[in-house]
Design a protein around this motif. Structure first.
Motif, mmCIF file in Angstrom:
data_model
loop_
_atom_site.group_PDB
_atom_site.id
_atom_site.type_symbol
_atom_site.label_atom_id
_atom_site.label_comp_id
_atom_site.label_asym_id
_atom_site.label_seq_id
_atom_site.Cartn_x
_atom_site.Cartn_y
_atom_site.Cartn_z
ATOM 1 N N ALA A 337 -9.523 20.757 -10.276
ATOM 2 C CA ALA A 337 -8.566 19.337 -9.540
ATOM 3 C C ALA A 337 -8.581 18.304 -10.328
ATOM 4 O O ALA A 337 -7.474 17.166 -10.275
ATOM 5 N N GLY A 338 -9.607 18.327 -11.778
ATOM 6 C CA GLY A 338 -8.546 17.696 -13.605
ATOM 7 C C GLY A 338 -7.124 17.797 -13.403
ATOM 8 O O GLY A 338 -6.546 16.786 -14.135
ATOM 9 N N ALA A 339 -6.980 18.759 -13.672
ATOM 10 C CA ALA A 339 -5.415 19.566 -14.118
ATOM 11 C C ALA A 339 -4.645 18.655 -12.662
ATOM 12 O O ALA A 339 -3.777 18.258 -13.197
ATOM 13 N N THR A 340 -5.090 19.287 -11.318
ATOM 14 C CA THR A 340 -4.331 18.340 -10.760
ATOM 15 C C THR A 340 -3.985 16.802 -10.402
ATOM 16 O O THR A 340 -2.964 16.462 -10.010
ATOM 17 N N PHE A 341 -4.724 16.490 -10.978
ATOM 18 C CA PHE A 341 -4.684 15.006 -10.865
ATOM 19 C C PHE A 341 -4.152 14.439 -12.452
ATOM 20 O O PHE A 341 -3.271 13.242 -12.382
ATOM 21 N N ALA A 342 -4.128 15.146 -12.885
ATOM 22 C CA ALA A 342 -3.120 14.803 -14.911
ATOM 23 C C ALA A 342 -2.044 14.651 -13.612
ATOM 24 O O ALA A 342 -0.412 14.199 -14.763
ATOM 25 N N VAL A 343 -0.856 15.778 -13.415
ATOM 26 C CA VAL A 343 0.377 16.113 -12.571
ATOM 27 C C VAL A 343 0.292 15.130 -12.137
ATOM 28 O O VAL A 343 1.139 14.220 -12.208
ATOM 29 N N ALA A 344 -0.341 14.378 -11.017
ATOM 30 C CA ALA A 344 -0.113 13.576 -10.297
ATOM 31 C C ALA A 344 -0.208 12.476 -11.275
ATOM 32 O O ALA A 344 0.899 11.336 -10.486
ATOM 33 N N LEU A 345 -0.956 11.948 -12.236
ATOM 34 C CA LEU A 345 -0.021 10.876 -12.748
ATOM 35 C C LEU A 345 0.955 10.691 -13.989
ATOM 36 O O LEU A 345 1.347 10.013 -13.965
ATOM 37 N N ARG A 346 1.107 12.175 -14.212
ATOM 38 C CA ARG A 346 2.228 12.420 -15.062
ATOM 39 C C ARG A 346 3.762 12.427 -14.426
ATOM 40 O O ARG A 346 4.795 11.885 -14.573
ATOM 41 N N THR A 347 3.710 13.296 -13.374
ATOM 42 C CA THR A 347 5.521 13.393 -12.541
ATOM 43 C C THR A 347 5.506 12.515 -12.669
ATOM 44 O O THR A 347 5.364 11.415 -11.605
ATOM 45 N N LYS A 348 6.925 12.820 -12.449
ATOM 46 C CA LYS A 348 8.230 11.547 -11.864
ATOM 47 C C LYS A 348 8.235 11.799 -10.239
ATOM 48 O O LYS A 348 8.929 10.822 -9.668
ATOM 49 N N SER A 349 8.295 12.546 -9.814
ATOM 50 C CA SER A 349 8.052 13.067 -8.528
ATOM 51 C C SER A 349 7.353 12.501 -7.616
ATOM 52 O O SER A 349 6.453 13.108 -7.174
ATOM 53 N N THR A 350 7.423 11.629 -6.791
ATOM 54 C CA THR A 350 7.022 11.525 -5.257
ATOM 55 C C THR A 350 6.145 11.931 -4.639
ATOM 56 O O THR A 350 5.218 11.913 -3.690
ATOM 57 N N THR A 351 6.840 13.296 -4.028
ATOM 58 C CA THR A 351 6.720 14.471 -3.851
ATOM 59 C C THR A 351 5.255 15.700 -3.623
ATOM 60 O O THR A 351 4.217 16.174 -4.085
ATOM 61 N N LEU A 352 5.610 15.761 -5.507
ATOM 62 C CA LEU A 352 4.831 16.359 -5.987
ATOM 63 C C LEU A 352 3.729 15.610 -6.456
ATOM 64 O O LEU A 352 2.398 16.131 -6.112
ATOM 65 N N LEU A 357 -2.070 14.780 -5.833
ATOM 66 C CA LEU A 357 -3.642 14.187 -5.230
ATOM 67 C C LEU A 357 -4.297 14.588 -4.038
ATOM 68 O O LEU A 357 -5.768 14.645 -3.988
ATOM 69 N N SER A 358 -3.500 15.109 -2.939
ATOM 70 C CA SER A 358 -4.360 15.752 -1.957
ATOM 71 C C SER A 358 -4.750 16.719 -2.118
ATOM 72 O O SER A 358 -6.208 17.650 -1.910
ATOM 73 N N ALA A 359 -4.132 17.813 -3.031
ATOM 74 C CA ALA A 359 -5.408 18.927 -3.569
ATOM 75 C C ALA A 359 -6.392 19.049 -4.718
ATOM 76 O O ALA A 359 -7.098 19.059 -4.521
ATOM 77 N N GLY A 360 -6.046 17.572 -5.974
ATOM 78 C CA GLY A 360 -7.045 17.530 -6.347
ATOM 79 C C GLY A 360 -8.084 17.333 -5.514
ATOM 80 O O GLY A 360 -9.443 17.220 -6.292
ATOM 81 N N LEU A 372 -4.522 25.405 -5.938
ATOM 82 C CA LEU A 372 -3.587 26.919 -6.708
ATOM 83 C C LEU A 372 -2.495 27.193 -6.444
ATOM 84 O O LEU A 372 -1.625 27.457 -7.149
ATOM 85 N N TYR A 373 -2.049 27.020 -4.573
ATOM 86 C CA TYR A 373 -1.352 27.225 -3.962
ATOM 87 C C TYR A 373 0.126 26.124 -4.775
ATOM 88 O O TYR A 373 1.388 26.817 -4.590
ATOM 89 N N GLY A 374 -0.256 25.593 -4.488
ATOM 90 C CA GLY A 374 0.663 24.466 -4.586
ATOM 91 C C GLY A 374 0.919 23.969 -6.054
ATOM 92 O O GLY A 374 2.658 23.480 -6.291
ATOM 93 N N VAL A 375 0.256 23.847 -6.847
ATOM 94 C CA VAL A 375 0.615 23.265 -7.941
ATOM 95 C C VAL A 375 -0.142 24.573 -9.665
ATOM 96 O O VAL A 375 1.464 24.636 -10.514
ATOM 97 N N ARG A 458 11.599 23.440 -8.470
ATOM 98 C CA ARG A 458 12.075 23.389 -8.331
ATOM 99 C C ARG A 458 11.808 24.616 -7.009
ATOM 100 O O ARG A 458 13.034 24.045 -6.176
ATOM 101 N N VAL A 459 10.970 24.676 -6.638
ATOM 102 C CA VAL A 459 10.522 25.340 -5.254
ATOM 103 C C VAL A 459 10.659 23.816 -4.094
ATOM 104 O O VAL A 459 11.543 23.657 -3.018
ATOM 105 N N MET A 460 10.205 22.406 -4.416
ATOM 106 C CA MET A 460 10.233 21.504 -4.454
ATOM 107 C C MET A 460 12.234 21.267 -3.196
ATOM 108 O O MET A 460 12.009 19.802 -2.868
ATOM 109 N N GLY A 461 13.134 20.889 -4.650
ATOM 110 C CA GLY A 461 13.822 20.668 -4.464
ATOM 111 C C GLY A 461 14.248 19.395 -5.496
ATOM 112 O O GLY A 461 15.030 18.270 -4.985
ATOM 113 N N GLY A 462 13.155 19.194 -6.141
ATOM 114 C CA GLY A 462 13.192 17.585 -6.943
ATOM 115 C C GLY A 462 13.720 17.668 -7.939
ATOM 116 O O GLY A 462 14.644 18.676 -8.331
#
Length: 627
Positions: A337-352, A357-360, A372-375, A458-462
């Motif tokens: 949860a903590g790691a994926t919340f950090a990714v949500a805060l840092r990434t510039k990709s709205t999709t990611l 956020l949902s995964a967190g 696990l599988y999404g991030v 890369r997978v999302m094509g972002g």
């Protein structure tokens, strides 16, 4: 893509309804037991919109996240319809030593996974009662407390019946008969006789006095024997008397065998598993909890965490508490949860950001598969953050000897599972461990994250893997992961002589081929081994997977785009089975060529190893000569 369309695609790519022996689902996964595992197309399954990941192992597991119930219903509806049309029984995979491990794991998952909601709900309900008593809201000596406590106590008291049902369902034997046979073990009149002073005997044989409530293995052994006896007598018994004679013989044979042999044997098996976990924890202590927490992301990724369910349930049933797996899981779940919340805060990709956020949130409540599988597993920086966060929290929780009192996925919603009326610090320590996992993983991921190094994008094509132009030069990302090979060293005169164009080659270690630039697909060979793209900046490239692989007629290749498609940097184009190519005797070296290189100065930007998405080639338009 609608749920129905996705379900149809999933069923098709696991080999069709005729290849599905059994289908179950947990909180995020469709779990297929297949007659022939080789018919499952992992690459095609991953390409289906809404599929987060695929795990092939004891079962073929398709991870679809929170919509799993709807997807399961849609697939089951399609299976039923197909079966009705075909009218043919599903082929069962024969037992063999080759598939022994898969068969055992499939059996464990099928028996124990369905009962988890019941024991999880009962465990949390019990912990809430203990919490209410601890804070003075409900006296433990009151009738209200005693009546309410009988609800979760009944679930654990009659756990042998729950296990008997799921085992009978897995082995396809008569469920009511299975419940009746195992019911003897928890029947009050029988238990009173067996436990009375002096004991009781049957035809001169002493009946073992065993506490069967909350036990699981006596039921499993009993139903295993029942399945053999029922099938035997069903086969040899004439039809007119089968309805009563088969159950009669099952009762006559299985019940005494269970009372005198299988029941006590199953009880001792549970005791041994409990002792093994306690000994492991007792020997290595907090180190064992720390190490398990650190490797859980990898264990869960292949579905092997289910192997911890039987000993965990056995330990909880006999001791009423568990201090190893459920404690390590708390550290891991909150780190996800903590790691994926950090990714949500840092990434510039709205999709990611939305995905993270949902995964967190799911991980925060104990369900880690979307994270696990999404991030996590797609981004090594996140995986490192999760592992360090998990081990940090696991070390603390182990050192202070935190204990769980309910079998459920640990998270914020189930944190009351650590309430201990005799030790208030147990709950406080669980909260501290939860905080350590969140803070450490969040801080590390916040510091380590780079959109430019994100496999998820890369997978999302972002835009995370796009290589920005610099000093008037265009840059191409590497389409594959592997080792860079100069064109001069390629064992093909057409490529090494740069007849098609200048560039470089890659000896790949991964079969995924991704777009090095944004543009349009202009060439896709029928044999699927070569693809051409015209970039938005005018650069035309050709990616040729392997040498002379046109001879393979497309067998090792799976395409994910078509001629005319728009592609972005990092988008998956083709997947190549490198093992098949090598086994057929072909070189997997992949030239990446600038077809119109006469218009450009081409420079190789890397040497040695290269990762998919990393800068590979630079192109600078040549100045036109003045006439």
């Amino acid at each position: 893509m609608s749920t129905q369309e996705a379900a149809k695609a999933i069923l098709e790519h696991v080999g069709g309804a005729g290849n599905v022996s059994k289908l179950q689902h947990c909180s995020t996964r469709l779990r297929f037991a297949l007659a022939d595992d080789s018919k499952a197309d992992e690459a095609a399954l991953k390409a289906i919109p809404g599929v987060i990941g695929v795990v092939k192992g004891p079962q073929t597991q398709v991870i679809v996240g929170s919509k799993v119930a709807d997807m399961y219903a849609a697939v089951e509806k399609l299976r039923s319809g197909t079966a009705a049309q075909d009218g043919a029984p599903v082929e069962r995979r024969p037992l063999s030593w080759k598939h022994a491990g898969s068969t055992v794991m499939d059996f464990i998952v099928s028996v124990f996974t369905p009962i988890i909601p019941a024991i999880a709900g009962a465990g949390i309900f019990k912990s809430l009662l203990v919490l209410a008593s601890a804070v003075g809201w409900l006296s433990s000596s009151s009738d209200n407390f005693k009546v309410l406590s009988s609800i979760p106590d009944a679930v654990f008291g009659f756990l042998p019946l729950l296990v008997a049902y799921t085992t009978a369902k897995k082995l396809d034997v008569n469920r009511p008969l299975a419940l009746g046979i195992v019911g003897v073990l928890v029947y009050p009149a029988f238990t009173a006789l067996a436990t009375r002073e002096g004991g009781v005997d049957l035809f001169g044989l002493d009946v073992p006095s065993v506490p069967y409530n909350a036990q699981v293995f006596p039921s499993i052994l009993a139903i295993l024997l029942l399945s053999v006896v029922e099938r035997f007598f069903t086969k040899i018994t004439p039809g007119p008397i089968r309805v009563f004679f088969v159950p009669l013989m099952c009762i006559v044979i299985v019940v005494p065998a269970t009372i005198f042999l299988l029941g006590p044997l199953g009880y001792q098996l549970g005791v041994l598993l409990t002792a093994a976990l306690i000994a492991l924890y007792g020997t290595f202590g907090w180190v064992a909890v720390m190490l398990l927490a650190g490797v859980l992301p990898l264990i869960i990724s292949v579905g092997m965490h289910k192997a911890f369910i039987p000993p965990t349930i056995a330990t909880m049933a006999s001791a009423g508490r568990e201090s190893f797996y459920l404690v390590a899981s708390l550290a891991h779940n909150l780190s996800e949860a903590g790691a994926t919340f950090a990714v949500a805060l840092r990434t510039k990709s709205t999709t990611l950001r939305a995905t993270s956020l949902s995964a967190g949130v799911s991980a925060l409540f104990g369900i880690t598969e979307p994270a696990l599988y999404g991030v996590t597993l797609q981004n090594r920086r996140v995986l490192v953050s999760v592992i360090i966060g998990s081990m940090s929290a696991g070390a603390y929780l182990g050192l202070v000897q935190t204990t769980a009192f309910a079998v459920v996925g640990p998270g914020v919603g189930s944190i009351s599972m650590y309430v201990d009326a005799a030790n208030p610090w147990n709950f406080i320590n669980a909260l501290i461990g939860l905080g350590i996992a969140l803070v450490v993983s969040f801080t590390l991921a916040l510091f380590l994250w780079r959109d430019s190094d994100s496999a998820t994008l890369r997978v999302m094509g972002g835009t995370g893997t796009a290589v920005e132009p610099a000093n008037g030069a265009g840059h191409l990302a590497s389409p594959m992961t592997g080792v860079i090979v100069p064109l001069d060293d390629v064992d093909d005169s057409v490529f090494s002589a740069r007849i098609i164009g200048d560039g470089v080659a890659i000896r790949p270690t991964d079969g995924a081929v991704r777009s090095p630039l944004a543009g349009e697909v202009t060439v896709l060979m029928d044999s699927k081994h070569a693809i051409g793209i015209r970039g938005d900046d005018g650069v035309e490239i050709l990616i040729h997977v392997g040498i002379d692989t046109v001879q393979l007629d497309g067998a090792p290749f799976t395409t994910h785009v078509a001629v005319g498609d728009r592609v972005v940097v990092g988008q998956l184009l083709v997947e190549a089975d490198l093992a098949v190519i090598s086994a057929a005797g072909y070189d997997t070296t992949t030239p990446v060529l600038i077809v119109n290189s006469k218009n450009y100065d081409v420079t190789v930007e890397e040497a040695g190893s290269v990762t998919s998405g990393q800068a590979l080639l630079a192109t600078k338009a040549k100045e036109k000569e003045l006439v």
